[in-house]
Design a protein around this motif. Structure first.
Motif, mmCIF file in Angstrom:
data_model
loop_
_atom_site.group_PDB
_atom_site.id
_atom_site.type_symbol
_atom_site.label_atom_id
_atom_site.label_comp_id
_atom_site.label_asym_id
_atom_site.label_seq_id
_atom_site.Cartn_x
_atom_site.Cartn_y
_atom_site.Cartn_z
ATOM 1 N N UNK A 109 -3.596 -8.523 -3.752
ATOM 2 C CA UNK A 109 -2.641 -7.521 -4.203
ATOM 3 C C UNK A 109 -2.255 -7.715 -5.673
ATOM 4 N N UNK A 110 -1.677 -6.671 -6.246
ATOM 5 C CA UNK A 110 -1.136 -6.793 -7.599
ATOM 6 C C UNK A 110 0.142 -7.622 -7.513
ATOM 7 N N UNK A 133 -0.761 6.183 -1.996
ATOM 8 C CA UNK A 133 0.376 6.515 -1.143
ATOM 9 C C UNK A 133 0.585 5.490 -0.033
ATOM 10 N N UNK A 134 -0.498 4.833 0.380
ATOM 11 C CA UNK A 134 -0.368 3.852 1.459
ATOM 12 C C UNK A 134 0.070 2.475 0.969
ATOM 13 N N UNK A 135 0.184 2.295 -0.329
ATOM 14 C CA UNK A 135 0.584 1.005 -0.896
ATOM 15 C C UNK A 135 2.030 0.690 -0.550
ATOM 16 N N UNK A 136 2.283 -0.579 -0.247
ATOM 17 C CA UNK A 136 3.642 -1.036 0.033
ATOM 18 C C UNK A 136 4.141 -1.912 -1.115
ATOM 19 N N UNK A 167 14.729 0.167 -2.343
ATOM 20 C CA UNK A 167 13.578 0.496 -3.184
ATOM 21 C C UNK A 167 12.271 -0.179 -2.782
ATOM 22 N N UNK A 168 12.338 -1.205 -1.952
ATOM 23 C CA UNK A 168 11.112 -1.893 -1.530
ATOM 24 C C UNK A 168 10.811 -1.584 -0.069
ATOM 25 N N UNK A 169 9.560 -1.815 0.318
ATOM 26 C CA UNK A 169 9.157 -1.646 1.720
ATOM 27 C C UNK A 169 9.349 -2.934 2.514
ATOM 28 N N UNK A 170 9.161 -4.063 1.847
ATOM 29 C CA UNK A 170 9.305 -5.365 2.478
ATOM 30 C C UNK A 170 10.095 -6.278 1.537
ATOM 31 N N UNK A 207 0.102 -13.894 1.310
ATOM 32 C CA UNK A 207 -0.809 -13.858 2.441
ATOM 33 C C UNK A 207 -0.624 -12.588 3.276
ATOM 34 N N UNK A 208 0.619 -12.133 3.391
ATOM 35 C CA UNK A 208 0.930 -10.965 4.210
ATOM 36 C C UNK A 208 0.597 -9.650 3.525
ATOM 37 N N UNK A 209 0.691 -9.600 2.213
ATOM 38 C CA UNK A 209 0.493 -8.342 1.478
ATOM 39 C C UNK A 209 -0.968 -7.889 1.544
ATOM 40 N N UNK A 210 -1.167 -6.589 1.704
ATOM 41 C CA UNK A 210 -2.518 -6.015 1.708
ATOM 42 C C UNK A 210 -3.052 -5.921 0.283
#
Length: 523
Positions: A360-361, A387-390, A416-419, A464-467
């Motif tokens: 991920x970035x 659009x699918x980015x978290x 403002x964040x998803x996680x 590790x969790x981030x796509x």
């Protein structure tokens, strides 16, 4: 350098009486120091009340270094006089009850008024001071000038800074630095001016070529006590210091107040979009701003000149910082076309919206206030293209600082964040678990929040969790290379930990990270 006789004459000429111990002579005093650790033979040690101890508490250690002069705001007590006599040193002791008040004049005189021979730029504001200072330095150097910096990331040549403890050093060190820069052939000094520095008199005696405001939001209420006191401290750079040129941000309430209240012929301003052009020939306006994955694109207007500018910087707030830096140079007569050419090459500051890796970035930022976190998260979201980015955010709050911002930062992260991953920052003398508890009071949706107190484990688990197409913000520590716990600074770098984790590879790290987090969450 100055002789003891000239130093005594300085006090007398300014109407301050000094009482002395020891024989006056014509030997030179080489340097001034408020910090006893910096004293060398022949220097002057200035002993006043510090945050916890009076400087004379270090008298024995100082006298071992054979200073030429010890200068204090009170006479020696019985124990200190005994230390003095037993040391056998030939130093001279001056004391004056007015010492603290005259320190700015003394430092300016001792170092031969260096700020009057340099072009000193003072930048104040809650956020953006560091980035604006770096952009200003880069632009000045591009146009052929020698530039030094004084600020959060250190002092000296902007590409090779010496570390510093404070954003703005003490009043003696500021003048010493300016004198050193002058001797080294620098023409410009760009200085971050903190609210602490303005309130504590650290820049008293400095003559500024230019002063500039980024913006003012809530911060440092543990020191100032109220938002109004904090704002007034920032405004004092414009109202209580000599300067040739003043630059304000018309996006900011305080900037607009300064613009309305100050009858200054050399007041320049800048504005990011909202409100249109004021019609002033001294206003830099961004008519349109576009954020995209590669950076920023701005349409600019200044004094009937127009241009489009693309830079590889991230974040709407960085557009404001860039406008401030451009305004500083425009106000000092630099060419519009040469300036824009240099702006194309600007680089982000380490720890300020710094991209560490991709897939991920991972973005590193120093955001440690509610407003700064809001700005960074909004900026990152605006740059996301898929659009699918978290959007993930990892943050904590420092100990021994404004406790009121802790739940506020949680609310902003949740909005403002998803996680969200909450971890430890610099707990200092506070209990890390208690700090995290106060942060978590601001959350309303616990299912999106993970708490991992150990910051290294928190970073590794988050990555590790981030796509691959997600974006992760590591907030709060930025450029810092330490973590302060119970008064001790331990080596710690978010950038290094994230870089190591990504280099080893997410697949290889997967099982160890999952095992670690399972233990942490269950524990």
């Amino acid at each position: 350098m100055k002789t003891l006789q000239r130093i005594e004459a300085f006090f007398q000429n300014h109407g301050f009486a000094v009482q002395s111990l020891g024989d006056l002579h014509s030997e030179p005093v080489f340097d001034l120091h408020l910090d006893s650790r910096g004293v060398n033979a022949g220097d002057a040690f200035i002993a006043i009340q510090g945050g916890q101890k009076h400087g004379l508490a270090f008298l024995s250690q100082v006298l071992d270094k054979k200073p030429g002069l010890v200068l204090s705001d009170r006479p020696l007590n019985e124990e200190e006089r005994s230390i003095w006599e037993q040391s056998g040193c030939e130093s001279v002791f001056f004391w004056s009850s007015d010492l603290k008040a005259i320190l700015p004049l003394l430092a300016d005189w001792f170092y031969d008024a260096p700020s009057r021979h340099l072009k000193v730029v003072g930048i104040t504001g809650t956020n953006g001071k560091t980035s604006t200072a770096f952009y200003t330095a880069q632009l000045l150097e591009h146009l052929g000038n020698r530039v030094a910096l004084i600020g959060t990331l250190g002092n000296g040549y902007w590409k090779n800074l010496s570390p510093t403890l404070n954003t703005t050093p003490d009043v003696i060190s500021v003048q010493r630095l300016l004198a050193d820069f002058l001797r080294q052939g620098y023409e410009w000094v760009v200085m971050e001016v903190s609210s602490h520095a303005l309130s504590l008199g650290r820049v008293d005696g400095v003559h500024f070529q230019t002063v500039a405001l980024t913006q003012i939001t809530r911060d440092h209420l543990d020191f100032h006590g109220s938002v109004e006191a904090y704002r007034n401290a920032k405004k004092s750079l414009f109202t209580e210091f000599a300067s040739n040129v003043q630059i304000v941000n018309l996006q900011d309430e305080t900037g607009r107040e300064l613009c309305d209240s100050m009858a200054l012929s050399d007041l320049y301003s800048y504005r990011l979009e909202e409100g249109g052009h004021s019609g002033s020939s001294k206003e830099l306006l961004c008519n349109h701003l576009r954020l995209h994955p590669e950076g920023l694109q701005l349409s600019l207007s200044f004094s009937e000149k127009h241009a489009d500018l693309s830079v590889s910087l991230l974040g709407r707030f960085n557009a404001e910082n860039l406008l401030c830096a451009l305004s500083i140079l425009l106000a000092n007569g630099f060419s519009w076309h040469e300036l824009l050419n240099g702006a194309h090459k600007l680089k982000a500051v380490d720890g300020r919206m710094q991209t560490l890796c991709r897939q991920p970035i991972v973005v590193l930022d120093f955001a440690h206030t509610a407003d700064a976190l809001r700005s960074v998260l909004q900026a990152i979201r605006d740059h996301l293209s898929a659009s699918e980015s978290q959007l993930w955010v990892l943050f904590g709050c420092g100990g021994n600082r404004d406790r009121g911002k802790r739940p506020l930062m949680a609310q902003i992260a949740e909005q403002l964040a998803n996680k969200v991953v909450v971890t430890s920052d610099n707990p200092r003398d506070e209990d890390p678990e208690a700090i995290i508890g106060e942060i978590c009071q601001g959350f309303s949706q616990s299912e999106m929040v993970t708490v991992i107190q150990d910051r290294r484990q928190a970073i590794e688990w988050t990555l590790q969790q981030a796509a691959d197409h997600d974006l992760v913000l590591l907030a709060g520590k930025g450029h810092e290379t330490y973590q302060e716990i119970a008064g001790i600074k331990y080596p710690f770098s978010d950038a290094q930990i994230a870089g190591e984790f990504c280099r080893v590879g997410l697949t290889e790290n997967r099982q160890s990270a999952e095992d670690t987090i399972e233990l942490v969450l269950k524990g």
